[in-house]
Design an enzyme around this catalytic site. Structure first.
Site, PDB file in Angstrom:
ATOM      1  N   ARG A   1       0.751  -1.241   0.013  1.00 40.80           N
ATOM      2  CA  ARG A   1      -0.046  -0.110  -0.034  1.00 40.80           C
ATOM      3  C   ARG A   1       0.919   1.400  -0.094  1.00 40.80           C
ATOM      4  O   ARG A   1       0.347   2.395   0.415  1.00 40.80           O
ATOM      5  CB  ARG A   1      -0.983   0.079   1.163  1.00 40.80           C
ATOM      6  CG  ARG A   1      -2.152  -1.143   1.030  1.00 40.80           C
ATOM      7  CD  ARG A   1      -2.963  -0.864   2.106  1.00 40.80           C
ATOM      8  NE  ARG A   1      -4.061  -1.983   2.107  1.00 40.80           N
ATOM      9  CZ  ARG A   1      -4.079  -3.185   2.530  1.00 40.80           C
ATOM     10  NH1 ARG A   1      -3.171  -3.487   3.347  1.00 40.80           N
ATOM     11  NH2 ARG A   1      -5.153  -3.894   2.303  1.00 40.80           N
TER      12      ARG A   1
ATOM     13  N   LYS B   1       2.862  11.204 -11.699  1.00 43.43           N
ATOM     14  CA  LYS B   1       1.930  10.657 -12.375  1.00 43.43           C
ATOM     15  C   LYS B   1       2.823   9.261 -12.691  1.00 43.43           C
ATOM     16  O   LYS B   1       3.930   9.249 -13.473  1.00 43.43           O
ATOM     17  CB  LYS B   1       1.573  11.092 -13.685  1.00 43.43           C
ATOM     18  CG  LYS B   1       0.486  12.327 -13.640  1.00 43.43           C
ATOM     19  CD  LYS B   1       0.139  13.053 -14.818  1.00 43.43           C
ATOM     20  CE  LYS B   1      -0.424  12.304 -15.720  1.00 43.43           C
ATOM     21  NZ  LYS B   1      -1.034  13.149 -16.967  1.00 43.43           N
TER      22      LYS B   1
ATOM     23  N   GLU C   1       9.542  17.551 -25.140  1.00 36.61           N
ATOM     24  CA  GLU C   1       8.946  18.120 -23.975  1.00 36.61           C
ATOM     25  C   GLU C   1       9.175  19.752 -23.499  1.00 36.61           C
ATOM     26  O   GLU C   1       8.564  20.223 -23.062  1.00 36.61           O
ATOM     27  CB  GLU C   1       9.018  17.301 -22.688  1.00 36.61           C
ATOM     28  CG  GLU C   1       8.438  15.948 -22.918  1.00 36.61           C
ATOM     29  CD  GLU C   1       6.817  15.669 -23.138  1.00 36.61           C
ATOM     30  OE1 GLU C   1       6.397  16.596 -22.593  1.00 36.61           O
ATOM     31  OE2 GLU C   1       6.350  14.849 -23.775  1.00 36.61           O
TER      32      GLU C   1
ATOM     33  N   LYS D   1       7.130  22.783 -15.471  1.00 37.66           N
ATOM     34  CA  LYS D   1       6.330  21.578 -15.082  1.00 37.66           C
ATOM     35  C   LYS D   1       5.940  21.699 -13.519  1.00 37.66           C
ATOM     36  O   LYS D   1       5.111  21.377 -12.912  1.00 37.66           O
ATOM     37  CB  LYS D   1       6.670  20.429 -15.506  1.00 37.66           C
ATOM     38  CG  LYS D   1       5.815  18.984 -14.904  1.00 37.66           C
ATOM     39  CD  LYS D   1       6.115  17.930 -15.884  1.00 37.66           C
ATOM     40  CE  LYS D   1       5.043  16.809 -15.263  1.00 37.66           C
ATOM     41  NZ  LYS D   1       5.283  15.507 -16.044  1.00 37.66           N
TER      42      LYS D   1
ATOM     43  N   GLU E   1      -4.760  16.815 -11.726  1.00 39.27           N
ATOM     44  CA  GLU E   1      -5.279  16.988 -13.226  1.00 39.27           C
ATOM     45  C   GLU E   1      -6.571  17.425 -13.332  1.00 39.27           C
ATOM     46  O   GLU E   1      -7.519  17.064 -14.297  1.00 39.27           O
ATOM     47  CB  GLU E   1      -4.742  15.967 -14.271  1.00 39.27           C
ATOM     48  CG  GLU E   1      -4.605  16.477 -15.771  1.00 39.27           C
ATOM     49  CD  GLU E   1      -3.847  15.237 -16.705  1.00 39.27           C
ATOM     50  OE1 GLU E   1      -2.671  15.426 -16.895  1.00 39.27           O
ATOM     51  OE2 GLU E   1      -4.648  14.327 -16.895  1.00 39.27           O
TER      52      GLU E   1
ATOM     53  N   ARG F   1      -3.327  21.685 -14.703  1.00 37.78           N
ATOM     54  CA  ARG F   1      -2.351  20.473 -15.004  1.00 37.78           C
ATOM     55  C   ARG F   1      -2.670  19.995 -16.564  1.00 37.78           C
ATOM     56  O   ARG F   1      -1.859  19.447 -17.339  1.00 37.78           O
ATOM     57  CB  ARG F   1      -2.192  19.704 -14.068  1.00 37.78           C
ATOM     58  CG  ARG F   1      -1.240  18.389 -14.346  1.00 37.78           C
ATOM     59  CD  ARG F   1      -0.990  17.361 -13.311  1.00 37.78           C
ATOM     60  NE  ARG F   1       0.102  16.575 -13.491  1.00 37.78           N
ATOM     61  CZ  ARG F   1       0.849  15.655 -12.456  1.00 37.78           C
ATOM     62  NH1 ARG F   1       0.572  15.883 -10.994  1.00 37.78           N
ATOM     63  NH2 ARG F   1       1.845  14.981 -12.971  1.00 37.78           N
TER      64      ARG F   1
ATOM     65  N   ASN G   1      -0.763  18.256 -21.362  1.00 31.88           N
ATOM     66  CA  ASN G   1      -1.091  17.291 -22.338  1.00 31.88           C
ATOM     67  C   ASN G   1      -1.173  17.742 -23.859  1.00 31.88           C
ATOM     68  O   ASN G   1      -1.351  17.236 -24.776  1.00 31.88           O
ATOM     69  CB  ASN G   1      -2.496  16.657 -22.031  1.00 31.88           C
ATOM     70  CG  ASN G   1      -2.414  15.974 -20.800  1.00 31.88           C
ATOM     71  OD1 ASN G   1      -1.701  15.072 -20.664  1.00 31.88           O
ATOM     72  ND2 ASN G   1      -3.441  16.005 -19.854  1.00 31.88           N
TER      73      ASN G   1
ATOM     74  N   HIS H   1      -0.359  15.546 -26.842  1.00 30.73           N
ATOM     75  CA  HIS H   1      -0.330  14.211 -26.220  1.00 30.73           C
ATOM     76  C   HIS H   1      -1.636  13.651 -26.671  1.00 30.73           C
ATOM     77  O   HIS H   1      -1.532  12.374 -26.760  1.00 30.73           O
ATOM     78  CB  HIS H   1      -0.192  14.087 -24.641  1.00 30.73           C
ATOM     79  CG  HIS H   1       1.283  14.495 -24.140  1.00 30.73           C
ATOM     80  ND1 HIS H   1       1.877  15.699 -24.488  1.00 30.73           N
ATOM     81  CD2 HIS H   1       2.511  13.585 -23.709  1.00 30.73           C
ATOM     82  CE1 HIS H   1       3.201  15.603 -24.052  1.00 30.73           C
ATOM     83  NE2 HIS H   1       3.420  14.248 -23.752  1.00 30.73           N
TER      84      HIS H   1
ATOM     85  N   HIS I   1      -0.116  10.148 -28.078  1.00 30.90           N
ATOM     86  CA  HIS I   1      -0.691   8.812 -27.361  1.00 30.90           C
ATOM     87  C   HIS I   1      -1.422   7.867 -28.214  1.00 30.90           C
ATOM     88  O   HIS I   1      -1.154   6.846 -28.348  1.00 30.90           O
ATOM     89  CB  HIS I   1      -1.494   9.308 -26.046  1.00 30.90           C
ATOM     90  CG  HIS I   1      -0.502   9.344 -24.798  1.00 30.90           C
ATOM     91  ND1 HIS I   1      -0.791  10.026 -23.735  1.00 30.90           N
ATOM     92  CD2 HIS I   1       0.904   9.682 -24.828  1.00 30.90           C
ATOM     93  CE1 HIS I   1       0.296  10.105 -22.894  1.00 30.90           C
ATOM     94  NE2 HIS I   1       1.313   9.928 -23.615  1.00 30.90           N
TER      95      HIS I   1
ATOM     96  N   HIS J   1       8.351   8.017 -28.150  1.00 32.69           N
ATOM     97  CA  HIS J   1       7.348   8.855 -27.435  1.00 32.69           C
ATOM     98  C   HIS J   1       7.641  10.346 -27.926  1.00 32.69           C
ATOM     99  O   HIS J   1       6.636  11.007 -28.128  1.00 32.69           O
ATOM    100  CB  HIS J   1       7.687   8.752 -25.971  1.00 32.69           C
ATOM    101  CG  HIS J   1       6.760  10.008 -25.424  1.00 32.69           C
ATOM    102  ND1 HIS J   1       5.176   9.562 -25.273  1.00 32.69           N
ATOM    103  CD2 HIS J   1       6.825  10.947 -24.566  1.00 32.69           C
ATOM    104  CE1 HIS J   1       4.772  10.854 -24.477  1.00 32.69           C
ATOM    105  NE2 HIS J   1       5.818  11.354 -23.938  1.00 32.69           N
TER     106      HIS J   1
END
Length: 358
Positions: free
Chosen positions: A121, A143, A185, A226, A236, A240, A244, A247, A251, A264
């Site tokens: 956990r 993330k 990026e 960032k 997000e 935030r 993206n 992306h 993606h 990527h």
């Protein structure tokens, strides 16, 4: 005299940690409190990084530390491999008081962070990004996720690290193609709001950007941008989402190509080109604004081949994007240079037209 270490403090919902940037700093950053608080320290390391830096990494830390390597291909960032890693942790005697250190690029960082979040956990994780992409993007903000066949990063959580150590010495062995992944990026951060970074990138090219002082400043500005965004919006739910930019298309392209034959960075560069063209077609920005991205792409050799993908196939894979809701595909577009807007709906004909030209 050595250049000073750059430090970016980051606090997210009461969880504070530092992003530390400098050359040859892995052996000098004080980790004593983190390691003394843990009963066991484990390293999950990219196979490529281990092959290049095994001696220096293994001699920096106590012999009691456990090391395991990971093939850092995107296709290996999945929960099936996660189960094997959890079993390894149990076999080695790791507990809820143990510590993980992730040494590698974005795949290793994502995977290790995901496993740290779930094992017992949650156990602490320290990120040691070894690629420019990981230093300016994936190691920052918590993330962490794994992929499934339907899409990238579908299964994951938000889990903040204890520290991020960006040792630029690792970049000395980074191939140009991997460097470009990170530059994509930084271009994104420059276009969506970090004007000092955009000015810097327009003064340099793929050769001069590699100079040590230039590269460290690039990382500092990009990572700092960032960090500022994610500190305001961890999960997000609002601002935030601007991160993206590029992306949604990127993606989808990666997923369509099953994460093979395209990096990527290349996918997101194509995605940013698409987002710029959509923004122009919707009347938000001018052709001159689009040319700023085109100039960055030229200087850093980011767009080198047409993919000739079917627009309908790309759109189908966009539908799996976790940022979508209400039955629509949501885009981040530029309302003007440096002013992004998220949750934008794009008319089908505009989307088809732009995708057909990429």
């Amino acid at each position: 005299m050595d250049a000073p270490v750059k430090k970016i403090p980051l606090s997210i919902n009461g969880h504070a940690y530092d992003i530390v940037i400098g050359s040859d700093i892995l052996s000098t950053v004080d980790l004593s409190s983190d390691m003394s608080a843990s009963d066991k320290t484990g390293f999950i390391i990219s196979e490529r990084v281990w092959g290049l830096h095994r001696e220096s990494i293994s001699t920096m830390f106590p012999a009691s530390c456990e090391f395991i390597t990971m093939n850092d291909g995107e296709e290996n960032k999945n929960y099936r491999y996660g189960e094997q890693f959890f079993e390894w942790l149990l076999e080695k005697g790791f507990t809820r008081k143990s510590l993980l250190m992730a040494v590698g690029g974005g795949v290793v960082g994502d995977f290790a962070g995901y496993c740290a979040a779930l094992f017992m956990r949650g156990i602490p994780v320290i990120h040691v990004p070894t690629t420019l992409l990981a230093m300016v993007d994936s190691s920052i903000g918590g993330k962490v996720a794994v992929n499934i066949s339907a899409g990238k990063n579908i299964v994951g959580v938000f889990y903040q690290p204890a520290m991020v150590i960006s040792d630029t010495r690792f970049l000395e062995t980074l191939p140009d193609d991997e460097l470009k992944n990170g530059i994509v990026e930084t271009v994104k951060h420059a276009l969506i709001g970090e004007s000092a970074l955009l000015d810097m990138m327009m003064r340099h090219d793929l050769s001069s950007i590699k100079e040590r002082d230039v590269l460290e400043e690039l990382i500092y500005l990009s990572a700092g941008f960032k960090a500022g965004v994610v500190s305001e919006d961890e999960k997000e739910s609002g601002r935030r989402a601007i991160l993206n930019f590029g992306h949604t298309i990127g993606h989808a392209i990666e997923s369509l190509m099953e994460y093979r034959g395209i990096s990527h960075g290349e996918a997101v560069a194509i995605g940013m080109k698409g987002a710029m063209e959509i923004s122009r077609e919707m009347g938000f920005i001018s052709r001159e604004d689009v040319s700023v991205f085109d100039e960055c792409a030229r200087r850093y050799e980011l767009l080198n081949r047409p993919l000739h993908l079917d627009p309908g196939d790309v759109i189908d894979h966009m539908k799996y994007d976790k940022k979508n809701y209400g039955g629509r595909i949501n885009f981040v577009l530029l309302r003007s240079m440096g002013v992004p807007q998220f949750d934008c709906e794009v008319p089908e004909d505009v989307l088809q037209h732009v995708l057909g030209g990429l």
